[in-house]
Design a protein around this motif. Structure first.
Motif, PDB file in Angstrom:
ATOM      1  N   ILE A 204      38.241  39.880  35.081  1.00  0.00           N
ATOM      2  CA  ILE A 204      38.171  38.491  34.218  1.00  0.00           C
ATOM      3  C   ILE A 204      37.554  39.936  32.924  1.00  0.00           C
ATOM      4  CG2 ILE A 204      37.068  36.889  33.612  1.00  0.00           C
ATOM      5  CD1 ILE A 204      36.718  35.215  36.543  1.00  0.00           C
TER       6      ILE A 204
ATOM      7  N   LYS B 130      44.561  35.255  33.823  1.00  0.00           N
ATOM      8  CA  LYS B 130      44.989  36.309  35.093  1.00  0.00           C
ATOM      9  C   LYS B 130      44.895  37.363  33.961  1.00  0.00           C
ATOM     10  CE  LYS B 130      46.029  34.273  38.879  1.00  0.00           C
ATOM     11  NZ  LYS B 130      44.919  33.661  39.523  1.00  0.00           N
TER      12      LYS B 130
ATOM     13  N   ASP C 112      49.367  36.324  33.087  1.00  0.00           N
ATOM     14  CA  ASP C 112      48.315  35.133  33.119  1.00  0.00           C
ATOM     15  C   ASP C 112      49.486  33.704  32.032  1.00  0.00           C
ATOM     16  OD1 ASP C 112      45.710  35.030  32.100  1.00  0.00           O
ATOM     17  OD2 ASP C 112      47.170  34.261  30.005  1.00  0.00           O
TER      18      ASP C 112
END
Length: 190
Positions: A76, A165, A170
């Motif tokens: 992350i 993500k 994402d």
């Protein structure tokens, strides 16, 4: 009817330039968080310098070439700009950008959280009418490490939420139509 070749009021031009630089800073955060290195490359001039602590110091394009290896263990990334101080000098500008950057990093014993409070010392140049980075240096003011990680993406409070993500998996890449994430060098421009 106004003359389209009439000069823009310098105060208005300063606002336009500062807004373009602000959008550049925000685009950097998006590119970093999504591991979108093609987009990252579009934000720097070819001869730009990047100083990224232990990770890299030198030509920004060479830095971007190393990002896949650097990002490999970063589960992350979440960059947040808090304060922008920008000063203009014609087609050059400097910025002191305050950030909070969260990193969840896969370590030998599992994920750990690294929260950095810091700043970017930036130099920008407008070439061919486009502001880009000419030099960026990362400054760490403080860091907080939690090992093991305290992030819980399975908590009931976020059940049913889209989960961010890295890369183009994402949810923003499918959700947005106007933003054009990852659609070429000028995609960050409004």
């Amino acid at each position: 009817m106004t003359d389209s070749l009439a000069p823009i009021d310098p105060r208005l031009q300063a606002l336009l330039d500062k807004q373009a630089i602000t959008e550049l800073v925000y685009a950097y955060c998006n590119a970093a968080d999504r591991h979108d290195n093609e987009k990252m490359r579009s934000l720097y001039h070819e001869d730009a310098i990047d100083e990224h602590g232990q990770f890299f110091e030198g030509n920004a394009m060479a830095f971007i070439d190393t990002l896949p290896a650097i990002q490999e263990n970063m589960l992350i990334l979440h960059h947040n700009v808090t304060t922008l101080n920008i000063v203009l000098d014609g087609d050059r500008a400097e910025g002191e950008v305050y950030i909070l950057a969260f990193h969840q990093v896969q370590g030998e014993n599992g994920p750990m959280d690294v929260l950095i409070g810091g700043r970017y010392f930036d130099k920008y140049e407008k070439r061919d009418g486009v502001w880009k980075y000419s030099h960026r240096a990362v400054v760490a003011d403080w860091v907080k490490v939690d090992e093991p990680s305290t992030v819980n993406l399975e908590h009931p409070m976020i059940e049913g939420s889209r989960i961010g993500k890295p890369k183009q998996v994402d949810p923003s890449y499918d959700f947005f139509e106007i933003f054009q994430w990852g659609k070429g060098p000028q995609a960050y421009k409004s």
